[in-house]
Every structure is written in C-alpha cells, then in structure tokens.
Design an enzyme around this catalytic site. Structure first.
Site, PDB file in Angstrom:
ATOM      1  N   ARG A  11       7.736  22.091  64.865  1.00 40.99           N
ATOM      2  CA  ARG A  11       7.273  20.710  64.964  1.00 40.99           C
ATOM      3  C   ARG A  11       6.308  20.416  63.818  1.00 40.99           C
ATOM      4  NH1 ARG A  11       3.936  20.333  68.378  1.00 40.99           N
ATOM      5  NH2 ARG A  11       4.013  22.382  69.330  1.00 40.99           N
ATOM      6  N   TYR A  60      14.854  19.878  63.809  1.00 41.25           N
ATOM      7  CA  TYR A  60      14.201  20.875  64.662  1.00 41.25           C
ATOM      8  C   TYR A  60      13.881  20.327  66.059  1.00 41.25           C
ATOM      9  CZ  TYR A  60      10.897  23.842  66.935  1.00 41.25           C
ATOM     10  OH  TYR A  60      10.285  24.605  67.893  1.00 41.25           O
ATOM     11  N   LYS A 100       9.850  16.469  73.867  1.00 44.00           N
ATOM     12  CA  LYS A 100       8.436  16.142  73.703  1.00 44.00           C
ATOM     13  C   LYS A 100       8.224  14.644  73.449  1.00 44.00           C
ATOM     14  CE  LYS A 100       6.735  20.248  74.253  1.00 44.00           C
ATOM     15  NZ  LYS A 100       7.583  21.362  73.957  1.00 44.00           N
ATOM     16  N   HIS A 126       2.750  19.171  79.928  1.00 45.55           N
ATOM     17  CA  HIS A 126       3.370  20.311  79.232  1.00 45.55           C
ATOM     18  C   HIS A 126       3.239  21.532  80.142  1.00 45.55           C
ATOM     19  CE1 HIS A 126       3.519  22.794  75.205  1.00 45.55           C
ATOM     20  NE2 HIS A 126       4.707  22.684  75.750  1.00 45.55           N
ATOM     21  N   SER A 138       1.966  25.667  73.215  1.00 42.07           N
ATOM     22  CA  SER A 138       3.246  26.107  72.680  1.00 42.07           C
ATOM     23  C   SER A 138       3.194  27.591  72.295  1.00 42.07           C
ATOM     24  CB  SER A 138       3.599  25.267  71.457  1.00 42.07           C
ATOM     25  OG  SER A 138       3.638  23.905  71.826  1.00 42.07           O
ATOM     26  N   CYS A 151       2.749  30.198  74.143  1.00 41.67           N
ATOM     27  CA  CYS A 151       1.681  30.957  74.803  1.00 41.67           C
ATOM     28  C   CYS A 151       2.095  31.504  76.161  1.00 41.67           C
ATOM     29  CB  CYS A 151       0.421  30.102  74.924  1.00 41.67           C
ATOM     30  SG  CYS A 151      -0.371  29.840  73.332  1.00 41.67           S
ATOM     31  N   ASP A 157       8.880  24.055  80.651  1.00 40.35           N
ATOM     32  CA  ASP A 157       8.156  23.375  79.553  1.00 40.35           C
ATOM     33  C   ASP A 157       7.500  22.051  79.961  1.00 40.35           C
ATOM     34  OD1 ASP A 157       7.454  23.611  76.745  1.00 40.35           O
ATOM     35  OD2 ASP A 157       8.770  21.911  76.359  1.00 40.35           O
ATOM     36  N   ARG A 190      14.536  30.378  68.133  1.00 42.44           N
ATOM     37  CA  ARG A 190      14.659  30.000  69.555  1.00 42.44           C
ATOM     38  C   ARG A 190      16.084  30.106  70.052  1.00 42.44           C
ATOM     39  NH1 ARG A 190      10.087  26.907  72.050  1.00 42.44           N
ATOM     40  NH2 ARG A 190       8.427  27.094  70.542  1.00 42.44           N
TER      41      ARG A 190
END
Ligand code: GTP
Ligand code: SPV
Ligand code: MN
Length: 592
Positions: free
Chosen positions: A73, A201, A210, A230, A252, A254, A277, A374
């Site tokens: 991002r 992306y 998001k 989130h 993000s 974590c 998420d 990912r």
C-alpha cells in the site's frame, strides 16, 4: 431505460475508452476463462499476468508477479477527499474533492484503450444481512478482477439488489502505466466513491477491501452509529463446547491472519475463523455488540507461514474447493513449479526465481520472496471456518483485543479497567512498521486501533465515536491489549506466539466470565503469573516475569510520544481520553 449502474458504467466507458466491456457473473466457468486470458493474452510488464503452479501439490493455484515498484500500500498517495480538510483530519492526506476528481478524470481519459473493462458487481457482507452493502467496481486488470471474486460475494444478483435505487458504492480502477508519479488512491466518502489509478496491489486496487470496507465504511459508521474496524473475528471454544466471540485489531502484518486461524496448543480449546482483516460492528437489538466480516476471502502475508506457525492456512492453501488460489510476489521453485517463501516448511529451493523473476538459490543474499508477498484464498477453503460465518446478524462479541508489534516495554497481555480506559489503550497503540506499506520498516509509529491508514475521517471524531458506542452498549465487551513480539537482550522473541497464543486467549475468556483475579498496575490489569496456563510449554519462570513486566520508569518516552500524537487532534480529542492520559502521565512522573 438504463439502470443507474448501466448509466454509470456507460459514462466510464466514454471516459476510459476500453476495447471491450465484460460484465462479470461471478461463476467458476467465467473465472477459468479469465485465468486463461491472464495466462495467454493479458500482459503486465510484458509478462503474462498469471502462470500456472504445480496443480498436483498446489491445486487450482496461480502465480502473479506485480511490477517491482508496486508491492505494498502507498499511504503517501492515498487521499480522503471530504469537503473540508478538518473532516479528513491530520491522520489522512486531503485534496479538495473537485480538484481530486479533475486529476483522476484526466488520468482515466482513454486509459483502457486496447484493454478490457471488467465490471464487477459484488456484496460486502452476506446479501441477506441488513449490514451488507452493494458495490460495483470497474477495473482493467484481470488479476484484480479474479482477486475480487475471491475476496467478495460477486455476481449479477447484486444488480437485482441495487435495482432502480442507485444505492451502491462505486469503485473505479485502472492500473494505468504503473508509474509511481501517476499513482493515486482517492476516496470521496460522501459520494461512496473510490478512484484508484496506477497500482495493481491489494489494498490500492481491490477497492472493496481497505478503500470501501474501512475508509468509506468508517465514515458511514460514524454517521449511522456503527464501527468499521481493521479487526479479525473469531470464536473461541472451551473444552465444554462453549463458544465466545472476540474481535482483534493488530496493525498490518502483525498477526491477525495467524490469530484468526490459530491451532490451539491447549487440548480441548479451538479457534473458529470468521474473518482475518475487517469487521463491521453493530449494536444489536439486545444492546450487545455484533460483528460481521464483510469479506469472503483472505489476502494473507506469505513469509513466515508454515505447518509450524499456521497449519490451518497451509491446509487452506492445499484445499481446492473454491477456484482459484493466487500467489503474488513469492519465489517459485522452477523444478517443481511450487511457490516458496522465507519460513516455508520446504527447504530453500536450489533452483528458483525470486519475486522479481531473477535466478535465485540459497547462496543469494537477498530474500527470495518479497516480505509483503501474499496469497489470496477463499475463507470457504479454511478447515476452521465457523458455522456462523454467514449469520446475517453477526456474532455477539465478548472481548475486544488490541495489539501491537513492540520489541520492548509492552507486556504480553493486559486488560483495561472499563470501556473508556479500553478505548484509551486502543488510541495510544504503537507498533513497529512492517512491509505491508511502502515506508521505513521497524520504526515505531502510533497506530490507534490499527486504523491510522484506514480511518476515513478525523481520528479525533473517531475516538469520540468509540466513546459514544460504549455508552449505547448494554453489555460492553471487555477490552484487552496484547504484544506477541517482546524480545530479550539478544533480540529474540520471548513468547513462542502462534498456537501458544491460545494461552492468552484462555486467560481473557476466564476474565470475561469473571473466573480469575488479576494484578492491578498503572497501565491496567496484568495476569498473576500462575494464572496463565503454561501446561506443556517449557517457558522459564524468568522469561514469564519479563513478559509481564511493567516498568513505569521506561514509559517516559512513550508518554511523551503519545502526548505529541494526541496534540495533533487539538479540541477534537475527547475529554475522557484526556483524563485517562493525565492519570497515566501522573503515575509515570511519580515513578521517575
Ligand atoms: P495484514 O494482512 O497486513 O493486515 O496482516 P496480519 O495482521 O493479518 O498479519 P499476519 O497474521 O499475516 O502476520 C504477519 C507476520 O507476523 C507473519 O510473518 C507471521 O508469521 C508473523 N506472526 C504472526 N503471529 C505471530 C506470533 O504470534 N509471533 C510471532 N513471532 N510472529 C507472528
Ligand atoms: C494490510 O496492509 O493491512 C492488508 C493488506 O491487509 S492490503 O489489502 O493491501 O491492505
Ligand atoms: Mn490488513
């Protein structure tokens, strides 16, 4: 007479001038056709958009390599365009909406010449849920189109739902020429509109994620009395078969996906997966907090994923029920056509290509997979998926967990005194930055509720909104804070993490049901050492002590940093948070 969706798409057709327009029906047959187009026709950087992976060991799996400047991002190129800067707040970039739209329309002009415009109609949330939202995104990337089919509930049924109402969230996306100077992600919260250009992306391009489900939805929630967060959503089952539901916000990269699929190290305990998420939180008719996951798939961090850390994800990836599964920017073993990343169970391949397509073997110093590589996979492939995943009402929440990546200072777990104190703990959250966004890695930044990059309005107002939600709840969930990442003097993680995190969840559930006492400290309640179930784990007593340590003398820098962060919000900072801050500040000063 054309419908509002048809009218809107027709206008975009005139602007973007695609060769073809393809309305998606969401079927598997269509997805297969599109994957084929991605392998044989559509190119990115001169290369095919998809290549096939080993269909025996990784069934239904395809590989995608993005442009090497487009792997995370880009927060600096992300704007929230309210009609005034104050509404957008110091936590976001702002541009005047008219100027922003002019800029974007300039970029979109003719941008799809020679390309196909895919029209994606999808729901965020189960269509039967009163909380679900209908959306339409156009894109000129088959990677984005296929990803959106995995991540959302896609299909023409959404058009019937929208009907003549014109009530849908709009997303315009083109990968453009992928030049970072012509890359923008613009949000228009009052119009329910996202315009994205120049990136393929995830968070920049899958606009249901998001951009809509957090930035725009958080604004809707502010106006309508709910929260877009989130957060993961999980069910925690105890040996008696009772299931309590919790949500957890970590920044993000974590540990959300890992916690959402946790395989319990304690016999008899089980974690059920609802979301990894994003959570939408509504107050139910009974005055409790209910959570739904608006998404249908997972866009998870590959490095570090293995049978040792996240066996349920490895099983999910090998499950071939939902077509297809995507791998983006991992390495590929060229002898076996299998994806590989740092931390994979398989040994490093001797003959591989790295995430940029360069020849790679274990003697190469650079990482084979991008740290933010990912996979994209349907949650329905997950063996631990909860039977409540499609419950239109959502699940009732007993605990809210906040957490950060902190090598020092923050204990393994602590608990807030009450709702206001819990919101305070969320608001002062700090975390060491990761590769999920393009910035310096490993520097501490304040990331309240893990929402700093995702709150679509002034965060001061957001804090007040959290306060007002608390007042409306009849049975507010308990609020906890966790840190899996505290290190020792050699820089090694002190806590084993992953499946062993169930031990911490168990303590939280016991606290929630009033079955365990706790130690009062200036920052909140910390477990008595003997109350954390460590059965079957060989953890030195000394380490446990260090994990729970609260040393106020070391908090001086922290409280100064919190002060500087709070200062940015001026009068918008709620009085309740100021009060909590002053209490903690006093305790810290006293200890110095
Ligand atoms: P986003 O998808 O970016 O929102 O990230 P996320 O919060 O879902 O993060 P994820 O679970 O994918 O984890 C990111 C990284 O942290 C991975 O490399 C994991 O292996 C690692 N990780 C997750 N949980 C733990 C843990 O309990 N301990 C340690 N040491 N590492 C963890
Ligand atoms: C994150 O960065 O928090 C993610 C990945 O979950 S993205 O979809 O790119 O936002
Ligand atoms: Mn995320």
């Amino acid at each position: 007479m054309s419908t509002p969706v048809e009218k809107w798409v027709a206008e975009l057709e005139v602007l973007c001038q695609p060769d073809k327009v393809w309305w998606f029906n969401g079927s598997e047959e269509e997805a297969k056709k599109l994957i084929r187009i991605g392998m044989e026709e559509e190119k990115l950087n001169g290369n095919p958009v998809f290549t096939e992976l080993n269909q025996k060991t990784y069934p239904n799996s395809y590989y995608h390599r993005s442009h090497s400047n487009d792997v995370a991002r880009t927060e600096q190129l992300t704007f929230v365009c309210h009609d005034n800067k104050e509404k957008t707040g110091p936590n976001n970039n702002w541009m005047d909406p008219k100027a922003a739209k002019e800029k974007m329309n300039g970029l979109y002009k003719g941008c799809m010449k020679g390309r196909t415009m895919y029209v994606l109609t999808y729901m965020m949330g189960n269509p039967d849920s009163p909380y679900a939202k209908a959306c339409v995104q156009v894109t000129d990337s088959c990677y984005v189109a296929i990803s959106m089919r995995i991540m959302t509930r896609m299909g023409k049924h959404v058009l019937d739902k929208i009907g003549k109402s014109g009530n849908f969230v709009k997303g315009v996306h083109s990968i453009g020429d992928l030049h970072p100077e012509r890359r923008f992600i613009m949000h228009f919260p009052d119009e329910g509109l996202v315009m994205s250009f120049g990136s393929g992306y995830g968070g920049n391009a899958l606009l249901g994620k998001k951009c809509f489900s957090l930035r725009i939805a958080s604004w809707l929630g502010y106006k309508e009395g709910w929260l877009a967060e989130h957060m993961i959503v999980i069910g925690i089952e105890d040996p008696k078969g009772n299931i309590s539901y919790a949500v957890a916000a970590l920044p993000s990269a974590c540990g959300k996906t890992n916690m959402a699929m946790l395989q319990s190290a304690l016999p008899g305990y089980k974690v059920w997966t609802l979301g990894d998420d994003i959570a939408w939180l509504n107050i139910g008719p009974d005055g409790r907090l209910y959570a739904i996951n608006p998404e249908a798939g997972m866009f998870g961090v590959a490095p570090g994923t293995s049978m040792k850390t996240n066996p349920n994800m490895m099983r999910t990836l090998k499950n071939n029920k939902f077509f297809p599964t995507l791998y983006t920017n991992t390495a590929v073993n060229v002898e076996t056509d299998e994806p590989w990343w740092e931390g994979h169970d398989d040994p490093a391949p001797k003959n591989a290509v790295d995430w940029q397509g360069r020849k790679w073997d274990p003697s190469v110093k650079e990482k084979a997979a991008h740290p933010n590589s990912r996979f994209t996979v349907s949650v329905s492939n997950c063996p631990t998926v909860s039977k409540e995943i499609n419950n239109p009402k959502g699940v009732p929440i007993s605990a809210i967990i906040f957490g950060g990546r902190r090598s020092k200072l923050i204990p393994l777990v602590y608990e807030s005194h009450d709702w206001n104190h819990g919101v305070f703990l969320g608001s002062i959250m700090g975390s060491e930055t990761t590769a999920a966004a393009a910035h310096t890695i490993g520097s501490l930044r304040r990331d309240p509720m893990a929402m700093l990059p995702f709150c679509g309005y002034n965060m001061g107002d957001y804090f007040s909104h959290w306060m007002s939600i608390g007042k409306k709840l009849k049975q507010p969930p308990k609020i906890f804070f966790v840190n899996w990442f505290r290190t020792d003097e050699n820089g090694k993680y002190m806590w084993p993490g992953f499946g062993d995190n169930i031990r911490v969840l168990k303590w939280m559930m016991e606290r929630t049901h009033g079955r365990k006492a706790a130690k009062e400290t200036a920052i909140g309640y910390v477990p008595h050492e003997e109350d954390l179930d460590l059965s079957g784990l060989n953890l030195p007593k000394e380490t446990l002590k260090k994990l729970f340590e609260v040393n106020l003398k070391e908090w001086e820098n922290e409280i100064d940093d919190i002060n500087a962060f709070y200062y940015k919000f001026g009068d918008k900072l709620p009085a309740e948070l100021k009060k909590e801050y002053e209490k903690l500040d006093k305790e810290i000063r006293k200890s110095l």
